[in-house]
Enzyme design. Structure first.
Site, short mmCIF file in Angstrom:
data_model
loop_
_atom_site.label_atom_id
_atom_site.label_comp_id
_atom_site.label_asym_id
_atom_site.label_seq_id
_atom_site.Cartn_x
_atom_site.Cartn_y
_atom_site.Cartn_z
N GLY A 13 45.96 -79.82 -20.38
CA GLY A 13 46.44 -81.04 -20.58
C GLY A 13 47.98 -81.03 -20.68
O GLY A 13 48.60 -80.14 -20.97
N ARG A 14 48.73 -82.19 -20.72
CA ARG A 14 50.09 -82.34 -20.87
C ARG A 14 50.80 -83.62 -21.48
O ARG A 14 49.96 -84.64 -21.16
CB ARG A 14 50.85 -81.68 -19.52
N HIS A 238 40.70 -93.37 -16.16
CA HIS A 238 40.17 -92.06 -15.44
C HIS A 238 41.29 -91.65 -14.44
O HIS A 238 41.98 -92.27 -13.99
CB HIS A 238 38.85 -92.72 -14.55
N ASP A 239 41.20 -90.33 -14.45
CA ASP A 239 42.53 -89.66 -14.02
C ASP A 239 42.68 -89.81 -12.53
O ASP A 239 43.78 -89.80 -12.12
CB ASP A 239 42.77 -88.04 -14.48
N THR A 261 41.13 -79.64 -9.92
CA THR A 261 39.71 -79.02 -10.28
C THR A 261 38.55 -79.55 -9.27
O THR A 261 37.93 -78.88 -8.80
CB THR A 261 39.30 -79.26 -11.65
N ASN A 298 33.42 -86.88 -3.69
CA ASN A 298 33.83 -85.80 -4.46
C ASN A 298 33.63 -84.62 -3.75
O ASN A 298 32.57 -84.43 -2.91
CB ASN A 298 32.86 -85.77 -5.77
#
Length: 475
Positions: A13-14, A238-239, A261, A298
């Site tokens: 995370g950042r 949602h990223d 990922t 995905n």
């Protein structure tokens, strides 16, 4: 005005500060941290209290780094995983990781016996993946009834962080869409599906659009840092939704690949595609900003390489991504290709042996160095990108004009060129930080810096000009 974005990924995370000056966005990373899952009673779980400690550390660093002009905070994270809270709003247990063995191994057919796969797709538009929230909940009800009996609230990961920061509950639409339980038309949890699961939809709380205000940081959150009155904004939490917001689309019929990922390949659409062909191909219709749909597929992405990296670090073979890229660029894999979507390659642990078994089974050569493994993975990803792009164009009845490659994978010029070569389509690379940028853009629109997303994307294009890779170039 300065905005603070927390981007929580599956491996790290950042916290980053963003500011627009004359429509040029500057970013400043102030805190980066690992996201290490933990084993609890044999179950792979997320250590969310430690993540929250890093959030608070990021808040303290933000005060030091910005010039008293911080106006809001946004949180984005990965989808599908849930936190169970009891009547005191305490965690029933640590949230299960989507790669937990129970999730990977579960039989989706037991739910399809109660509600058909076709019905689920027509109502929600979401692909059937064993890690989706709907299947996780079905598994929890069957195998962990004690947890569910104590559960009085269910939260997605970014909504949990929002609650801890502000004391305000609710679920944001883009993250809610990943559950596989949200009705496309009503944008609320589908009552029939919830009845089949025997789960009260009120456990999730109200659904809010991205761009709405959660509330100000509560007093206990501000202890040790002067952030009283700073509001948390429900960004596209949602990223992947944030990543797509951060792409400065320049052509009609553009395709995006968000490479991290996971790899997500898709198109931003005005309406969902619910055909039998889309269902059978397991494409998904996730909620996007401003009522848009992210029609995507995905692909198991850089997780494979990340697992190998952990082993190389333990063996003293890891010298950084720059060195790995240099090795990979000159390595000949002798046309070996892996199926990156093989279910065995989605499980953590001993990745090199799994890959060796995978290649031996197919009578393909095994790389003999980290650079060789990286080249194999990049080439295999590019092959899969080409395959899925052809499906995507067929299902959308379009011809992709250009591919926008963003995310961590966009840092690899080798992956970008291989993608252009395998797809036969020009690739525009960047911005790598599209997820953080999308997070910041929603905050900026909420504060009136931009009237529309199109206006914001023009600023993104000016701030981060993409790099072009054309097909057929030698590597």
């Amino acid at each position: 005005m300065t905005y603070l974005a927390f981007d929580l990924g599956a491996s790290s995370g950042r916290a980053m500060l963003g500011k627009f000056q004359q429509s040029i966005l500057t970013l400043h990373e102030i805190h980066r941290f690992e996201n290490n899952p933990v084993m609890i009673e044999g179950l792979l779980s997320w250590d969310v209290p430690t993540l929250y400690d890093h959030i608070k550390e990021g808040l303290k660093k933000a005060i030091v780094a910005c010039d008293d002009d911080l106006v809001s905070i946004g949180i984005d994270a990965w989808g599908v995983d849930i936190a169970l809270l009891d009547e005191h709003m305490s965690l029933v247990r640590m949230p299960l990781h989507y790669r937990n063995k129970e999730n990977i191994d579960q039989n989706m057919e037991s739910l399809f016996e109660r509600v058909s796969k076709k019905h689920l797709y027509q109502v929600t538009g979401i692909q059937s993946l064993n890690i989706n929230t709907i299947f996780q909940l079905h598994n929890l009800i069957r195998h962990h009834p004690d947890w569910m009996r104590h559960t009085k609230r269910i939260m997605m990961i970014p909504d949990l962080i929002n609650y801890w920061l502000t004391g305000v509950t609710g679920i944001e639409h883009t993250i809610a869409s990943t559950t596989g339980m949200l009705n496309l038309e009503t944008k609320s949890f589908d009552q029939h599906i919830m009845n089949v699961l025997d789960v009260d939809s009120r456990l999730f709380g109200d659904v809010f659009d991205p761009g709405t205000k959660v509330g100000p940081l509560r007093q206990e959150t501000c202890d040790g840092c002067d952030l009283h009155g700073i509001n948390v904004i429900r960004v596209a939490s949602h990223d992947t939704a944030s990543a797509v917001i951060g792409i400065p689309f320049t052509h009609q019929n553009s395709t995006f690949i968000s490479s991290g990922t996971w790899s997500l390949i898709g198109k931003e659409m005005s309406s969902p595609i619910l055909s039998d062909d889309a269902k059978n191909a397991n494409f998904t219709n996730e909620g996007g900003y401003g009522g848009t749909i992210r029609f995507l597929k995905n692909i198991s992405g850089l997780f494979i390489l990340q697992e190998l990296q952990k082993a190389w670090e333990d063996q003293g073979l890891w010298e950084g991504y720059e060195d790995l890229e240099r090795q990979a660029a000159t390595y000949d894999t002798r046309h070996a290709v892996i199926d990156v979507d093989d279910s065995m390659l989605q499980r953590p642990g001993d990745m090199e042996q799994k890959l060796i078994d995978h290649l031996d089974e197919r009578q393909m050569a095994v790389p003999d160095s980290p650079g060789g493994w990286a080249r194999l993975i990049y080439e295999s990803l590019a092959v899969m990108y080409g395959k899925r792009l052809r499906q995507l164009d067929e299902l959308t009845q379009t011809t992709t004009s250009v591919i926008h490659l963003v995310g961590g994978g966009a840092k690899s010029t080798l992956l970008a060129q291989l993608t252009a070569n395998q797809t036969g389509v020009s690739v525009l690379v960047g911005p790598c930080e599209s997820t953080v940028i999308g997070n910041i853009v929603v905050q900026a629109i909420e504060h009136g810096e931009f009237q529309t997303l199109d206006d914001a994307r023009k600023a993104i294009l000016t701030s981060f000009p993409p790099t072009l890779f054309t097909p057929g170039q030698k590597i």
